[in-house]
Design an enzyme around this catalytic site. Structure first.
Site, PDB file in Angstrom:
ATOM      1  N   SER A 127      41.213  45.151  38.071  1.00 42.79           N
ATOM      2  CA  SER A 127      40.621  43.737  38.028  1.00 42.79           C
ATOM      3  C   SER A 127      39.424  43.716  37.475  1.00 42.79           C
ATOM      4  O   SER A 127      38.515  44.658  37.660  1.00 42.79           O
ATOM      5  CB  SER A 127      40.730  42.986  39.418  1.00 42.79           C
ATOM      6  N   TYR A 152      37.755  43.563  49.137  1.00 44.48           N
ATOM      7  CA  TYR A 152      38.886  43.534  48.040  1.00 44.48           C
ATOM      8  C   TYR A 152      38.547  44.228  46.755  1.00 44.48           C
ATOM      9  O   TYR A 152      39.239  45.013  45.971  1.00 44.48           O
ATOM     10  CB  TYR A 152      39.473  42.040  47.684  1.00 44.48           C
ATOM     11  N   LYS A 156      39.306  48.128  44.486  1.00 42.84           N
ATOM     12  CA  LYS A 156      39.865  48.221  43.034  1.00 42.84           C
ATOM     13  C   LYS A 156      38.791  49.215  42.587  1.00 42.84           C
ATOM     14  O   LYS A 156      39.410  50.119  41.803  1.00 42.84           O
ATOM     15  CB  LYS A 156      39.455  46.936  42.417  1.00 42.84           C
TER      16      LYS A 156
HETATM   17  C1  UD1 Z   1      39.334  35.911  42.050  1.00 43.48           C
HETATM   18  C2  UD1 Z   1      38.918  37.376  42.231  1.00 43.48           C
HETATM   19  C3  UD1 Z   1      39.609  38.171  41.260  1.00 43.48           C
HETATM   20  C4  UD1 Z   1      40.905  38.316  41.258  1.00 43.48           C
HETATM   21  C5  UD1 Z   1      41.226  36.820  41.040  1.00 43.48           C
HETATM   22  C6  UD1 Z   1      42.771  36.434  41.118  1.00 43.48           C
HETATM   23  C7  UD1 Z   1      36.441  38.299  42.824  1.00 43.48           C
HETATM   24  C8  UD1 Z   1      35.097  37.810  42.750  1.00 43.48           C
HETATM   25  N1  UD1 Z   1      37.316  37.423  42.208  1.00 43.48           N
HETATM   26  O1  UD1 Z   1      38.748  35.547  40.718  1.00 43.48           O
HETATM   27  O2  UD1 Z   1      39.233  39.638  41.632  1.00 43.48           O
HETATM   28  O3  UD1 Z   1      41.561  39.232  40.333  1.00 43.48           O
HETATM   29  O4  UD1 Z   1      40.579  35.930  41.844  1.00 43.48           O
HETATM   30  O5  UD1 Z   1      43.330  36.622  42.366  1.00 43.48           O
HETATM   31  O6  UD1 Z   1      36.975  39.091  43.304  1.00 43.48           O
HETATM   32  N2  UD1 Z   1      37.175  27.517  41.681  1.00 43.48           N
HETATM   33  C9  UD1 Z   1      37.024  26.027  41.964  1.00 43.48           C
HETATM   34  N3  UD1 Z   1      37.795  25.543  43.247  1.00 43.48           N
HETATM   35  C10 UD1 Z   1      38.750  26.120  43.658  1.00 43.48           C
HETATM   36  C11 UD1 Z   1      38.935  27.431  43.340  1.00 43.48           C
HETATM   37  C12 UD1 Z   1      38.373  28.093  42.285  1.00 43.48           C
HETATM   38  O7  UD1 Z   1      36.049  25.598  41.415  1.00 43.48           O
HETATM   39  O8  UD1 Z   1      39.319  25.730  44.560  1.00 43.48           O
HETATM   40  C13 UD1 Z   1      36.431  28.123  40.847  1.00 43.48           C
HETATM   41  C14 UD1 Z   1      35.607  29.413  41.223  1.00 43.48           C
HETATM   42  O9  UD1 Z   1      34.415  29.149  41.913  1.00 43.48           O
HETATM   43  C15 UD1 Z   1      35.584  29.922  39.881  1.00 43.48           C
HETATM   44  C16 UD1 Z   1      36.853  29.823  39.145  1.00 43.48           C
HETATM   45  O10 UD1 Z   1      37.383  28.696  39.618  1.00 43.48           O
HETATM   46  O11 UD1 Z   1      34.730  29.740  39.174  1.00 43.48           O
HETATM   47  C17 UD1 Z   1      38.129  30.836  39.376  1.00 43.48           C
HETATM   48  O12 UD1 Z   1      38.111  30.862  40.614  1.00 43.48           O
HETATM   49  P1  UD1 Z   1      39.720  31.773  41.155  1.00 43.48           P
HETATM   50  O13 UD1 Z   1      40.788  31.281  40.656  1.00 43.48           O
HETATM   51  O14 UD1 Z   1      39.429  32.044  42.628  1.00 43.48           O
HETATM   52  O15 UD1 Z   1      39.161  33.413  40.495  1.00 43.48           O
HETATM   53  P2  UD1 Z   1      38.043  34.186  40.648  1.00 43.48           P
HETATM   54  O16 UD1 Z   1      37.096  34.198  41.766  1.00 43.48           O
HETATM   55  O17 UD1 Z   1      37.518  34.377  39.165  1.00 43.48           O
END
Ligand code: UD1
Length: 341
Positions: A127, A152, A156
């Protein structure tokens, strides 16, 4: 005879899409999955798309005796792709030992069996989380690991180190670690896709569930980042494009084209997209109005990360091809299909 690939976690989100792409190009596939976070019916979706059934064995990779017995039966494996792992960042903070125990024991058991049974090729599901907030964007494979934000993420990093140490003394075992950015979307048939249990942690499943009326509103985590619209930036990659990179990696190893051991590749589009841009794009492409509000930043989130894809483009000859519009539409079609909308 067709080559036979073991896919662990093959009924999961990325695993199932990869099984389809492997079978589409003629590989035979055997899946090991304990169904801890997936459904057996995924096998039917795979069969409907490909016209063939994958072999399936249900057990936990942490059970070394069962894994040994599996390798005694499936002696002729050509490669292993290892997806099976826990992946919830938040849960890993609450239950670190569950994550270390499961994600690392299963990896070590697999590698040990591969060495003992002379299975030559290994692809690992890594990841972009290993980079944390990189010093330079787009981030290349050469960027150093940052202290992990969660157990987590740490699994990785440690997993990549375990693989490095293992292949260093077992040169007959070739490994490729693929560092995924943010996989989203679903197969264009809408027969397989992401099936989050409970409240989704990830952005796109939360968006599609909100549009489907399962969630009342999306919370956008932060609009005070140092980015053009203030929301955080990620590299969202279509899961089918991602799956295809696994097929290319397997072929590369079978054809002896690797240049180091292990090899490591970023899998992304190379393009950064903000949370608010995703929301707008989803609305545009689906015609659905999305209810959302801005809330505080989520702990552990980085501001911006997107891939330098040059190495994967040039060495693997692979490139993300599906547009973000088609990708968001595929996620919505999948959501509609499972909700009967
Ligand atoms: C996370 C994990 C990553 C993993 C990926 C897929 C970390 C830091 N991140 O990535 O390792 O591979 O998930 O499972 O370990 N967001 C919102 N509202 C929401 C959900 C998300 O605003 O309800 C925003 C988050 O703040 C972020 C973006 O959307 O900026 C993407 O979030 P998300 O889909 O959870 O992925 P990551 O955190 O980037």
């Amino acid at each position: 005879m067709n080559k036979l690939i073991l896919v662990t976690g093959g009924t999961g989100y990325i695993g199932s899409h990869t099984v389809v792409e492997l079978m589409n190009v003629g590989f035979d596939v055997v899946i090991i999955d304990n169904l801890s976070n997936s459904e057996k019916s995924v096998l039917d979706g795979i069969a409907e798309i490909t016209g063939r059934r994958a072999y399936f064995e249900q057990f936990d990779l942490c059970d070394k005796e069962k894994l040994d017995n599996f390798f005694k039966v499936y002696k002729k494996l050509d490669a292993v792709i290892h997806f099976a792992a826990y992946k919830s960042v938040g849960e890993s903070v609450e239950k670190p030992l569950k994550y270390y125990q499961n994600n690392l024991t299963s990896l070590m058991n697999l590698l040990e069996c591969m060495v003992n049974f002379n299975i030559p090729h290994f692809v690992f599901s890594s990841s972009a989380t290993v980079y944390g907030q990189p010093d330079q964007l787009p981030v290349t494979e050469k960027a150093s690991f940052k202290p992990a934000d969660s157990p987590y993420g740490n699994t990785k990093q440690i997993a990549e180190e375990i693989i490095y140490d293992t292949v260093s003394v077992n040169p007959n075992l070739q490994a490729i670690s693929l560092r995924y950015f943010n996989p989203i979307g679903a197969h264009s048939s809408a027969l397989i896709g992401e099936l989050p249990t409970g409240v989704p942690d990830n952005l796109v499943p939360f968006i599609t569930q909100t549009a489907a009326g399962v969630r009342t509103e999306l919370k956008v985590f932060g609009d005070d980042y140092n980015t053009p619209d203030g929301s955080a930036i990620r590299d969202y990659i279509n899961v089918v494009d991602l799956a295809k990179a696994h097929v290319v990696s397997i072929k590369r190893m079978i054809e002896n084209k690797t240049k180091s051991n292990p090899e490591v590749f970023n899998l992304g589009t190379g393009k950064g997209t903000s949370v608010l841009e995703i929301v707008k794009a989803f609305e545009n492409v689906t015609g659905e109005k999305l209810k959302y509000k801005i809330v505080d930043r989520r702990e552990g989130d980085v501001e911006s990360v997107y891939a330098d894809t040059k190495l994967a483009n040039e060495e693997l000859g692979w490139k993300a091809e599906i547009s973000s519009e088609d990708t968001l539409l595929s996620a919505w079609n999948w959501e509609k299909n499972i909700r009967d909308i």
